[in-house]
Design a protein around this motif. Sequence first.
Motif, mmCIF file in Angstrom:
data_model
loop_
_atom_site.group_PDB
_atom_site.id
_atom_site.type_symbol
_atom_site.label_atom_id
_atom_site.label_comp_id
_atom_site.label_asym_id
_atom_site.label_seq_id
_atom_site.Cartn_x
_atom_site.Cartn_y
_atom_site.Cartn_z
ATOM 1 N N UNK A 98 0.835 -1.206 0.000
ATOM 2 C CA UNK A 98 0.000 0.000 0.000
ATOM 3 C C UNK A 98 0.873 1.261 0.000
ATOM 4 N N UNK A 99 1.906 1.269 0.835
ATOM 5 C CA UNK A 99 2.747 2.484 0.874
ATOM 6 C C UNK A 99 3.509 2.640 -0.453
ATOM 7 N N UNK A 100 3.900 1.518 -1.044
ATOM 8 C CA UNK A 100 4.593 1.580 -2.344
ATOM 9 C C UNK A 100 3.682 2.203 -3.407
ATOM 10 N N UNK A 101 2.431 1.723 -3.456
ATOM 11 C CA UNK A 101 1.504 2.239 -4.478
ATOM 12 C C UNK A 101 1.109 3.688 -4.181
ATOM 13 N N UNK A 102 0.925 4.007 -2.911
ATOM 14 C CA UNK A 102 0.591 5.395 -2.542
ATOM 15 C C UNK A 102 1.702 6.358 -2.975
ATOM 16 N N UNK A 103 2.923 5.953 -2.703
ATOM 17 C CA UNK A 103 4.049 6.828 -3.064
ATOM 18 C C UNK A 103 4.140 7.006 -4.580
ATOM 19 N N UNK A 104 3.932 5.892 -5.284
ATOM 20 C CA UNK A 104 3.990 5.968 -6.753
ATOM 21 C C UNK A 104 2.882 6.880 -7.283
ATOM 22 N N UNK A 105 1.684 6.749 -6.726
ATOM 23 C CA UNK A 105 0.556 7.568 -7.187
ATOM 24 C C UNK A 105 0.803 9.045 -6.883
ATOM 25 N N UNK A 106 1.346 9.309 -5.699
ATOM 26 C CA UNK A 106 1.630 10.692 -5.315
ATOM 27 C C UNK A 106 2.680 11.305 -6.256
ATOM 28 N N UNK A 107 3.680 10.500 -6.579
ATOM 29 C CA UNK A 107 4.732 10.973 -7.505
ATOM 30 C C UNK A 107 4.129 11.248 -8.891
ATOM 31 N N UNK A 108 3.279 10.333 -9.354
ATOM 32 C CA UNK A 108 2.625 10.526 -10.653
ATOM 33 C C UNK A 108 1.765 11.788 -10.645
ATOM 34 N N UNK A 109 1.092 12.013 -9.521
ATOM 35 C CA UNK A 109 0.229 13.192 -9.420
ATOM 36 C C UNK A 109 1.065 14.474 -9.450
ATOM 37 N N UNK A 110 2.177 14.464 -8.747
ATOM 38 C CA UNK A 110 3.055 15.645 -8.752
ATOM 39 C C UNK A 110 3.568 15.924 -10.163
ATOM 40 N N UNK A 111 3.976 14.865 -10.850
ATOM 41 C CA UNK A 111 4.446 15.030 -12.233
ATOM 42 C C UNK A 111 3.345 15.593 -13.122
ATOM 43 N N UNK A 112 2.140 15.068 -12.931
ATOM 44 C CA UNK A 112 1.011 15.537 -13.749
ATOM 45 C C UNK A 112 0.719 17.007 -13.465
ATOM 46 N N UNK A 113 0.801 17.385 -12.193
ATOM 47 C CA UNK A 113 0.538 18.788 -11.824
ATOM 48 C C UNK A 113 1.586 19.718 -12.423
ATOM 49 N N UNK A 114 2.842 19.260 -12.409
ATOM 50 C CA UNK A 114 3.911 20.071 -13.018
ATOM 51 C C UNK A 114 3.652 20.251 -14.508
ATOM 52 N N UNK A 115 3.227 19.159 -15.128
ATOM 53 C CA UNK A 115 2.937 19.217 -16.569
ATOM 54 C C UNK A 115 1.823 20.219 -16.849
ATOM 55 N N UNK A 116 0.802 20.183 -16.020
ATOM 56 C CA UNK A 116 -0.331 21.100 -16.190
ATOM 57 C C UNK A 116 0.142 22.545 -16.032
ATOM 58 N N UNK A 117 0.993 22.774 -15.030
ATOM 59 C CA UNK A 117 1.499 24.134 -14.808
ATOM 60 C C UNK A 117 2.309 24.626 -16.002
ATOM 61 N N UNK A 118 3.165 23.706 -16.527
ATOM 62 C CA UNK A 118 3.973 24.082 -17.699
ATOM 63 C C UNK A 118 3.076 24.411 -18.878
ATOM 64 N N UNK A 119 2.035 23.571 -19.062
ATOM 65 C CA UNK A 119 1.134 23.783 -20.191
ATOM 66 C C UNK A 119 0.385 25.097 -20.029
ATOM 67 N N UNK A 120 -0.060 25.380 -18.813
ATOM 68 C CA UNK A 120 -0.774 26.634 -18.576
ATOM 69 C C UNK A 120 0.098 27.838 -18.880
ATOM 70 N N UNK A 121 1.380 27.763 -18.444
ATOM 71 C CA UNK A 121 2.309 28.865 -18.710
ATOM 72 C C UNK A 121 2.463 29.062 -20.206
ATOM 73 N N UNK A 122 2.615 27.918 -20.904
ATOM 74 C CA UNK A 122 2.801 27.975 -22.356
ATOM 75 C C UNK A 122 1.569 28.590 -23.016
#
Lengths: 203, 134
Positions: free
Chosen positions: A78-102
């Motif tokens: 559970x902690x392994x999957x939670x950490x992976x999901x949180x990391x994926x979410x952070x990456x996705x949020x960064x991508x969204x921010x970059x796209x918004x800036x663009x």
Amino acid sequence: MASFPDKDWCVEAHRRLISGNPTASAELYKAIFPPLIVWLYVKGRTTDKELIRDAATDALVDYIKNPDKWDPKRGTLVSYICMAADRDLLNALEKVQRRNKHEVRVADVEDEEIDRNVIAQDDEYSDTAADLLPVLNRHVASETDRRLLTLMLEGERSTDKFAEVLGINSLSKLEKARTVKQHKDRLKKVMERLRSRLDAPRK
Amino acid sequence: MRLENDLIELRAVAVRLEGDPTFMASALADYRAELGLNDQQLAKALNCNVEALVSLALCRTPRLDDEKLFLSDVQAIAKYVGCDWQELAKVVRTTQSLRTLKQFIGTSEDQLLKAARDKHGDHKDPDKPKSRKR
């Protein structure tokens, strides 16, 4: 509130997954996905349902396809999957921010006159004028460049002022803006290099 | 209420997995599309209820390279979701055949083009400009 399955259940499901049981993936999804969604919400990185759902799905798909990546000695499933999901979410949020800036930049180019757009990008440089100007004056040999840098660091917004220093006021508006932008892009790189050399803090 | 929400979330996952051949979601989506079925019709064909389709979609696609493993996988899935295993086997085999057929068509075009180039010996000298002489 949905709760995660216990450690023993996870170990058993993992064993079934490794052995090729075709229903193990569905069992894992049903048991882990709903509480994972709740956990990501509570974590508070975002309230965007789609991003949260995507991150949870990606983390589970990645585990189901590569169950060997999880090392039971290093933590629970559970902690392994939670950490992976949180990391994926952070990456996705960064991508969204970059796209918004663009998108904002593209909208600027489309909606405003080109010279206004060129100048608008330089706001950040005016903040550090007091710190950088004396240093730049020592490191930049060309008088024209020094004057251009001074204008940039003072937050000057008029293309004509830059064009005047460059002696290109007779060019068309578009040509003038383009040439000014080229010089400013070049000088931004000079400033970035100096900043990293001097380790000057950016605001 | 919670179960209903969970089902909605899991249904969204199943839809997202439709593009991934690792999961049954992909086979079900292809089968539905090829035969023009809706969820109700597909559930009827498999002799199960519509909710079971979500569980089915989240299962791994049966192993196709070994007949024994294929059968045991199909039967395990059918037992888990509560559907007719023979109908399920038919769905998986049909979609697999369609995929192979589509792949074959795509590959044959490429191979044909490659064979045509080889016949003219263009591959012998990669620096030589491609000649269009007849």
